[in-house]
Design a protein around this motif. Structure first.
Motif, short mmCIF file in Angstrom:
data_model
loop_
_atom_site.label_atom_id
_atom_site.label_comp_id
_atom_site.label_asym_id
_atom_site.label_seq_id
_atom_site.Cartn_x
_atom_site.Cartn_y
_atom_site.Cartn_z
N SER A 1 0.77 -1.31 -0.18
CA SER A 1 0.09 0.07 0.02
C SER A 1 0.71 1.39 0.26
O SER A 1 0.47 2.24 -0.72
CB SER A 1 -1.05 -0.17 1.18
N ARG A 2 1.94 1.32 0.71
CA ARG A 2 2.91 2.32 0.65
C ARG A 2 3.52 2.72 -0.64
O ARG A 2 3.77 3.79 -1.11
CB ARG A 2 3.80 2.22 1.72
N GLN A 3 3.78 1.40 -1.38
CA GLN A 3 4.47 1.65 -2.64
C GLN A 3 3.45 2.00 -3.74
O GLN A 3 3.76 2.72 -4.42
CB GLN A 3 5.30 0.38 -3.20
N ASP A 4 2.24 1.84 -3.63
CA ASP A 4 1.26 1.92 -4.46
C ASP A 4 0.83 3.45 -4.25
O ASP A 4 0.67 4.12 -5.20
CB ASP A 4 -0.09 1.05 -4.20
N GLU A 5 0.92 3.89 -2.91
CA GLU A 5 0.64 5.33 -2.62
C GLU A 5 1.78 6.08 -3.28
O GLU A 5 1.64 7.25 -3.93
CB GLU A 5 0.57 5.58 -1.13
N LEU A 6 2.94 5.58 -2.95
CA LEU A 6 4.30 6.43 -3.71
C LEU A 6 4.05 6.45 -5.27
O LEU A 6 4.32 7.30 -5.74
CB LEU A 6 5.43 5.73 -3.35
N ARG A 7 3.43 5.25 -5.76
CA ARG A 7 3.78 5.40 -7.21
C ARG A 7 2.39 6.24 -7.70
O ARG A 7 2.70 6.77 -8.74
CB ARG A 7 3.18 3.93 -7.75
N ARG A 8 1.14 6.24 -6.98
CA ARG A 8 0.23 7.33 -7.50
C ARG A 8 0.60 8.66 -7.32
O ARG A 8 0.44 9.51 -8.17
CB ARG A 8 -1.09 7.16 -6.68
N ASP A 9 1.64 9.06 -6.22
CA ASP A 9 1.78 10.27 -6.19
C ASP A 9 2.77 10.88 -7.16
O ASP A 9 3.10 11.81 -7.74
CB ASP A 9 2.68 10.44 -4.70
N ARG B 1 7.34 15.51 0.15
CA ARG B 1 6.28 14.47 0.54
C ARG B 1 7.01 13.18 0.61
O ARG B 1 6.63 12.60 1.67
CB ARG B 1 5.24 14.18 -0.32
N ARG C 1 7.41 11.26 4.39
CA ARG C 1 7.34 9.72 4.41
C ARG C 1 8.50 9.10 5.02
O ARG C 1 8.45 8.11 6.02
CB ARG C 1 6.86 9.15 3.29
#
Length: 141
Positions: free
Chosen positions: A3-11, A37, A41
């Motif tokens: 989820s952290r990697q997905d969130e970072l990828r979306r950003d 950002r 994190r």
């Protein structure tokens, strides 16, 4: 972790899309915003990791019992209260024993100095007992 990697990828994708829309003029601001950002994190993850490691290291030491105060000296002793109650009649005896003036005042000072001395000795004894009963925290203690 995903989820952290997905969130970072979306950003990152959002930053790239913003750069496409706004053009090269705003590229440095977009990169700075993304890095800020990312930095926050990383700081949060590092803080959590440090906190976890400190907790693991301190786990073997147990709670900070030496910081807790016991009420009234030795295991709840009522010595201070009893000494104050006994101080009232001792004061009356010392000041009304037929002496007046300076000798009456000196007998009053002797009575209260004795009461204070007994209480002081009890407190010092408690602290000494606490130091002896406290387990060593490491190989240097």
């Amino acid at each position: 972790m995903d989820s952290r990697q997905d969130e970072l990828r979306r950003d990152l994708e959002a930053a790239l899309q913003t750069r496409k829309e706004l053009g090269k003029e705003y590229e440095s601001e977009i990169v700075d915003s993304f890095l800020a950002r990312l930095d926050s994190r990383l700081d949060a993850r590092l803080d959590a990791r440090v906190e976890r490691r400190v907790a693991e290291r301190l786990d073997g030491y147990g709670p900070a019992e030496h910081l807790r105060r016991r009420p009234f000296g030795r295991s709840g002793s009522k010595l201070p209260l009893v000494s104050l109650v006994m101080g009232i009649p001792l004061t009356a005896i010392a000041t009304n024993s037929g002496t007046s003036g300076f000798s009456g005042f000196m007998s009053l000072v002797v009575v209260w100095a004795g009461i204070a001395g007994v209480n002081f000795a009890a407190v010092l004894g408690d602290r000494r007992d606490e130091r002896r009963s406290k387990p060593p925290r490491g190989e240097w203690d």
